[in-house]
Motif scaffolding. Structure first.
Motif, PDB file in Angstrom:
ATOM      1  N   TRP A 189     -19.371 -20.648 125.660  1.00 22.09           N
ATOM      2  CA  TRP A 189     -20.566 -19.827 125.930  1.00 22.09           C
ATOM      3  C   TRP A 189     -20.785 -19.713 127.431  1.00 22.09           C
ATOM      4  CZ3 TRP A 189     -23.963 -16.354 125.327  1.00 22.09           C
ATOM      5  CH2 TRP A 189     -25.288 -16.469 125.697  1.00 22.09           C
ATOM      6  N   LYS A 190     -20.844 -20.879 128.148  1.00 24.79           N
ATOM      7  CA  LYS A 190     -21.014 -20.797 129.591  1.00 24.79           C
ATOM      8  C   LYS A 190     -20.735 -22.141 130.245  1.00 24.79           C
ATOM      9  CE  LYS A 190     -26.045 -21.524 129.571  1.00 24.79           C
ATOM     10  NZ  LYS A 190     -27.311 -21.043 130.093  1.00 24.79           N
ATOM     11  N   TRP A 191     -20.601 -22.128 131.556  1.00 23.99           N
ATOM     12  CA  TRP A 191     -20.501 -23.373 132.306  1.00 23.99           C
ATOM     13  C   TRP A 191     -21.759 -23.526 133.145  1.00 23.99           C
ATOM     14  CZ3 TRP A 191     -20.867 -23.283 137.583  1.00 23.99           C
ATOM     15  CH2 TRP A 191     -20.653 -22.034 138.207  1.00 23.99           C
ATOM     16  N   VAL A 192     -22.098 -24.772 133.446  1.00 21.88           N
ATOM     17  CA  VAL A 192     -23.243 -25.041 134.326  1.00 21.88           C
ATOM     18  C   VAL A 192     -22.835 -26.143 135.303  1.00 21.88           C
ATOM     19  CG1 VAL A 192     -24.974 -24.388 132.588  1.00 21.88           C
ATOM     20  CG2 VAL A 192     -24.257 -26.767 132.752  1.00 21.88           C
ATOM     21  N   GLY A 193     -23.581 -26.289 136.378  1.00 21.76           N
ATOM     22  CA  GLY A 193     -23.299 -27.350 137.331  1.00 21.76           C
ATOM     23  C   GLY A 193     -23.314 -28.710 136.634  1.00 21.76           C
ATOM     24  N   ASP A 194     -22.449 -29.603 137.051  1.00 21.76           N
ATOM     25  CA  ASP A 194     -22.330 -30.906 136.386  1.00 21.76           C
ATOM     26  C   ASP A 194     -23.685 -31.591 136.205  1.00 21.76           C
ATOM     27  OD1 ASP A 194     -19.703 -30.204 136.735  1.00 21.76           O
ATOM     28  OD2 ASP A 194     -19.065 -32.192 137.431  1.00 21.76           O
ATOM     29  N   ASP A 195     -24.516 -31.519 137.229  1.00 24.98           N
ATOM     30  CA  ASP A 195     -25.788 -32.247 137.185  1.00 24.98           C
ATOM     31  C   ASP A 195     -26.786 -31.634 136.210  1.00 24.98           C
ATOM     32  OD1 ASP A 195     -24.744 -33.880 139.053  1.00 24.98           O
ATOM     33  OD2 ASP A 195     -25.818 -33.008 140.767  1.00 24.98           O
ATOM     34  N   HIS A 196     -26.516 -30.420 135.764  1.00 25.97           N
ATOM     35  CA  HIS A 196     -27.482 -29.741 134.887  1.00 25.97           C
ATOM     36  C   HIS A 196     -27.034 -29.702 133.425  1.00 25.97           C
ATOM     37  CE1 HIS A 196     -29.731 -28.502 138.354  1.00 25.97           C
ATOM     38  NE2 HIS A 196     -28.624 -28.030 138.900  1.00 25.97           N
ATOM     39  N   LEU A 197     -25.826 -30.207 133.156  1.00 26.21           N
ATOM     40  CA  LEU A 197     -25.268 -30.017 131.813  1.00 26.21           C
ATOM     41  C   LEU A 197     -26.162 -30.603 130.719  1.00 26.21           C
ATOM     42  CD1 LEU A 197     -22.931 -29.063 129.972  1.00 26.21           C
ATOM     43  CD2 LEU A 197     -22.020 -31.382 130.154  1.00 26.21           C
ATOM     44  N   GLN A 198     -26.496 -31.883 130.838  1.00 22.40           N
ATOM     45  CA  GLN A 198     -27.226 -32.523 129.731  1.00 22.40           C
ATOM     46  C   GLN A 198     -28.604 -31.897 129.566  1.00 22.40           C
ATOM     47  OE1 GLN A 198     -25.551 -34.090 127.617  1.00 22.40           O
ATOM     48  NE2 GLN A 198     -23.744 -34.584 128.833  1.00 22.40           N
TER      49      GLN A 198
END
Ligand code: LHQ
Length: 269
Positions: A189-198
């Motif tokens: 679906w999409k990627w997000v910055g590592d710090d925002h994933l959870q």
């Protein structure tokens, strides 16, 4: 947290929080690779998701720096075995039931891929309904590197999602696919910055858990059925499922809330 038994340790962490069943693969020192214990614990989590009406969405992720490195190869040292193994049995007993449980669950399953997803680990992620990956995550069809073929549904999902050219190239070369390209190709679906994933994955899971669960479940199953049906059959299926959706309390609530210009309070009924 609500009621049910929760596990704060073991190969899969389990937590039910406001309708979201959090299942966290928890063998971080082995990049959450699958051994029998983790398989059984994950299966139990998805069986609970099927049986427990308090579960209205599932969020699958991994502890530590990886999502899942596929089968634990430490269990598979050929020099410690009597003869060639029956890997078909491993699939029949463990991976296939898991993929079937995920795909047949009439509730949304979100997968937050927090790091490398290799072999069956990649394909279990792809069996989920919505995949969000950390920017640093990689998807690796690692099978060919050890003389195997894509399993856990990969030979089915990859060509359907990507088409044969990309599916074959990924599977034959075992080259890692980064999260940005995976999103560009429509694999996730999409990627997000590592710090925002959870945070993002939890917010999405919560939004879905607060939704009209029956309709979301039927939507998921209808879209899956479309892959194997002609339009005529799909139109009949839509008629039957919409008939059921129209009889749900959540439909009445959704329309009432719209007419009263307020936010709906869906109960999953
Ligand atoms: C691991 C594993 C692992 C054990 C990392 N097992 N320890 C189905 C039917 C039955 C049998 C066969 O398989 C299947 C389906 C499959 O899934 S086949 C594919 C199996 N998976 C792989 O071939 C992937 C193997 N792993 C790797 O290629 C790398 O570890 C990846 C690319 C995933 C990550 O690389 P790095 O980020 O460089 O991490 P690393 O290699 O240093 O791994 C960290 C630790 O995790 C390390 O342990 P150590 O004690 O040395 O720190 C690895 O040994 C361990 N680990 N994958 N599958």
């Amino acid at each position: 947290m609500q009621g049910q038994a929760e596990a704060g340790h073991g190969p899969v962490l389990v937590q039910l929080d406001h309708g979201v069943l959090h299942l966290t693969l928890n063998r971080p020192d082995k990049l959450n690779s699958f051994n029998q214990e983790m398989h059984l614990a994950l299966r139990a989590g998805f069986e609970r998701a099927h049986a427990d009406p308090a579960v209205r969405a599932v969020l699958l992720t991994g502890a530590g720096r990886g999502f899942c490195a596929g089968q634990d190869l430490g269990d598979r040292d050929p020099s410690k075995q009597d003869g060639p193994p029956d890997l078909g049995q491993t699939l029949e007993n463990f991976y296939n039931p898991l993929v079937r449980l995920i795909r047949s669950l009439p509730k949304p399953v979100i997968c937050a891929v927090n790091g490398v997803a290799a072999g069956a680990g990649a394909n279990v992620a792809l069996a989920c309904d919505i995949v969000i990956a950390a920017k640093s995550a990689r998807f690796i069809q690692a099978f060919s590197k050890i003389g195997l073929i894509p399993d856990a549904g990969g030979s089915w999902s990859l060509p359907r999602i990507l088409g044969e050219p990309r599916a074959k190239a990924l599977a034959l070369t075992a080259e890692p696919l980064d999260a940005e390209t995976a999103a560009q190709w429509g694999l996730i679906w999409k990627w997000v910055g590592d710090d925002h994933l959870q945070e993002e994955a939890t917010a999405l899971a919560q939004r879905l858990a607060d939704g009209p669960t029956q309709a979301l479940g039927m939507t998921k199953l209808a879209i899956q059925d479309a892959a194997s049906q002609p339009l005529d059959a799909q139109l009949d299926l839509e008629r039957d499922l919409q008939r059921r959706a129209g009889r749900s309390a959540d439909y009445a609530e959704g329309v009432s809330a719209f007419l009263q210009k307020r936010k709906p309070e869906f109960k999953g009924q």
